[in-house]
Design a protein around this motif. Structure first.
Motif, PDB file in Angstrom:
ATOM      1  N   LEU A   1       0.859  -1.180   0.000  1.00  0.00           N
ATOM      2  CA  LEU A   1       0.000   0.000   0.000  1.00  0.00           C
ATOM      3  C   LEU A   1       0.900   1.236   0.000  1.00  0.00           C
ATOM      4  O   LEU A   1       1.828   1.330   0.802  1.00  0.00           O
ATOM      5  CB  LEU A   1      -0.890   0.015   1.239  1.00  0.00           C
ATOM      6  N   TYR A   2       0.628   2.163  -0.908  1.00  0.00           N
ATOM      7  CA  TYR A   2       1.395   3.410  -1.011  1.00  0.00           C
ATOM      8  C   TYR A   2       0.504   4.575  -0.583  1.00  0.00           C
ATOM      9  O   TYR A   2      -0.663   4.649  -0.980  1.00  0.00           O
ATOM     10  CB  TYR A   2       1.827   3.667  -2.450  1.00  0.00           C
ATOM     11  N   VAL A   3       1.070   5.495   0.173  1.00  0.00           N
ATOM     12  CA  VAL A   3       0.343   6.695   0.592  1.00  0.00           C
ATOM     13  C   VAL A   3       1.276   7.888   0.454  1.00  0.00           C
ATOM     14  O   VAL A   3       2.408   7.848   0.953  1.00  0.00           O
ATOM     15  CB  VAL A   3      -0.136   6.607   2.059  1.00  0.00           C
ATOM     16  N   ARG A   4       0.815   8.944  -0.208  1.00  0.00           N
ATOM     17  CA  ARG A   4       1.593  10.182  -0.270  1.00  0.00           C
ATOM     18  C   ARG A   4       0.736  11.342   0.208  1.00  0.00           C
ATOM     19  O   ARG A   4      -0.404  11.518  -0.236  1.00  0.00           O
ATOM     20  CB  ARG A   4       2.087  10.475  -1.693  1.00  0.00           C
TER      21      ARG A   4
ATOM     22  N   PHE B   1       4.752  -3.649  17.442  1.00  0.00           N
ATOM     23  CA  PHE B   1       4.327  -4.021  16.094  1.00  0.00           C
ATOM     24  C   PHE B   1       5.361  -3.579  15.066  1.00  0.00           C
ATOM     25  O   PHE B   1       5.858  -2.448  15.104  1.00  0.00           O
ATOM     26  CB  PHE B   1       2.979  -3.375  15.786  1.00  0.00           C
ATOM     27  N   PHE B   2       5.700  -4.484  14.138  1.00  0.00           N
ATOM     28  CA  PHE B   2       6.672  -4.177  13.085  1.00  0.00           C
ATOM     29  C   PHE B   2       6.026  -4.421  11.733  1.00  0.00           C
ATOM     30  O   PHE B   2       5.731  -5.559  11.378  1.00  0.00           O
ATOM     31  CB  PHE B   2       7.927  -5.039  13.232  1.00  0.00           C
ATOM     32  N   SER B   3       5.807  -3.367  10.989  1.00  0.00           N
ATOM     33  CA  SER B   3       5.128  -3.465   9.697  1.00  0.00           C
ATOM     34  C   SER B   3       6.087  -3.677   8.529  1.00  0.00           C
ATOM     35  O   SER B   3       5.686  -4.174   7.480  1.00  0.00           O
ATOM     36  CB  SER B   3       4.317  -2.196   9.434  1.00  0.00           C
ATOM     37  N   GLY B   4       7.338  -3.261   8.702  1.00  0.00           N
ATOM     38  CA  GLY B   4       8.274  -3.290   7.586  1.00  0.00           C
ATOM     39  C   GLY B   4       8.087  -2.145   6.618  1.00  0.00           C
ATOM     40  O   GLY B   4       8.596  -2.174   5.498  1.00  0.00           O
TER      41      GLY B   4
ATOM     42  N   LYS C   1       5.185   3.447   2.360  1.00  0.00           N
ATOM     43  CA  LYS C   1       5.010   2.217   1.581  1.00  0.00           C
ATOM     44  C   LYS C   1       4.914   1.076   2.579  1.00  0.00           C
ATOM     45  O   LYS C   1       5.876   0.784   3.297  1.00  0.00           O
ATOM     46  CB  LYS C   1       6.184   2.015   0.624  1.00  0.00           C
ATOM     47  N   ILE C   2       3.740   0.441   2.648  1.00  0.00           N
ATOM     48  CA  ILE C   2       3.468  -0.544   3.681  1.00  0.00           C
ATOM     49  C   ILE C   2       3.214  -1.897   3.027  1.00  0.00           C
ATOM     50  O   ILE C   2       2.253  -2.048   2.254  1.00  0.00           O
ATOM     51  CB  ILE C   2       2.242  -0.141   4.514  1.00  0.00           C
TER      52      ILE C   2
ATOM     53  N   PHE D   1      -0.471  -6.359   7.296  1.00  0.00           N
ATOM     54  CA  PHE D   1      -1.899  -6.552   7.561  1.00  0.00           C
ATOM     55  C   PHE D   1      -2.300  -8.027   7.616  1.00  0.00           C
ATOM     56  O   PHE D   1      -3.450  -8.341   7.919  1.00  0.00           O
ATOM     57  CB  PHE D   1      -2.730  -5.856   6.482  1.00  0.00           C
ATOM     58  N   GLU D   2      -1.349  -8.897   7.265  1.00  0.00           N
ATOM     59  CA  GLU D   2      -1.587 -10.343   7.198  1.00  0.00           C
ATOM     60  C   GLU D   2      -2.697 -10.691   6.208  1.00  0.00           C
ATOM     61  O   GLU D   2      -3.367 -11.708   6.338  1.00  0.00           O
ATOM     62  CB  GLU D   2      -1.903 -10.923   8.582  1.00  0.00           C
TER      63      GLU D   2
END
Length: 210
Positions: free
Chosen positions: A56-59, A132-135, A152-153, A158-159
């Motif tokens: 997922l990208y967010v700007r 919590f570690f999302s990377g 950038k997630i 989110f599994e």
């Protein structure tokens, strides 16, 4: 409130804040405080959301008409607890639209500092997974009268991964300025007596589209 998340066929580095893929995303303009009151134009911001097979990208693009509230020496190696007390933009994401009380919080500052948290909002308290570690990856750029911030997630955070047509819940926020005039902007206003972003029942919808 509903926003489209446009699909892209190829990944790119989050530091490419001017990448052509951002032009494909719808612009979500935010001009209101959490209370629903209109914020000054110098505090308005917009967000663009994209998704790929991996992430997922967010700007965020935010007007900046006042001094920045950021760390003199940014910590870019690990999450910064208390980042919400500085200038930040935030996205809350609840992958299960039937249970928005379980969601993820991601923040990014103009200097690239970040934080990621897993949250469970209960009726009488909030449980937060500080480990919590999302990377996730983050980037920021400060111009003369605006700031750009991006996240950038990976879907592993989110599994699960969405498919076209899926709807997730969430909200978009900005914290800007200093007290007593600090501003708390919200895409979907939470309408609480005092600033509070953690109101899942006020989350909008993120619809994933090709």
């Amino acid at each position: 409130m509903k926003a489209s998340v446009r699909r892209i066929g190829r990944d790119f580095e989050i530091g490419e804040l001017g990448h052509e893929s951002w032009d494909r995303a719808d612009e979500i303009c935010v001009e209101t405080y959490w209370s629903g009151e209109t914020a000054p134009a110098g505090r308005h911001f917009s967000a663009r959301l994209l998704w790929s097979d991996t992430s997922l990208y967010v700007r965020f693009e935010a007007n900046q008409a006042e001094p920045l509230v950021t760390a003199e020496i940014p910590n870019l190696r690990s999450k910064t607890i208390g980042l919400w007390d500085r200038d930040v933009c935030e996205i809350f994401v609840a992958p299960n639209k039937e249970d928005a009380s379980r969601y993820f919080e991601f923040e990014v500052a103009p200097n690239g500092e970040w934080i990621d948290l897993a949250v469970h909002q209960l009726t009488d308290r909030r449980e937060t997974d500080w480990e919590f570690f999302s990377g996730m990856a983050s980037a920021g750029r400060i111009d003369s009268n605006r700031v750009l911030m991006a996240l950038k997630i990976p879907w592993t955070a989110f599994e699960r991964m969405p498919k076209a047509g899926d709807v997730w819940r969430g909200n978009l926020f900005r914290c800007v300025g200093t007290v007593p005039g600090r501003g708390y902007l919200a895409w979907s206003p939470t309408l609480t007596t005092t600033p509070n972003f953690h109101i899942p029942e006020k989350f909008g919808e993120f619809q994933f589209e090709d």
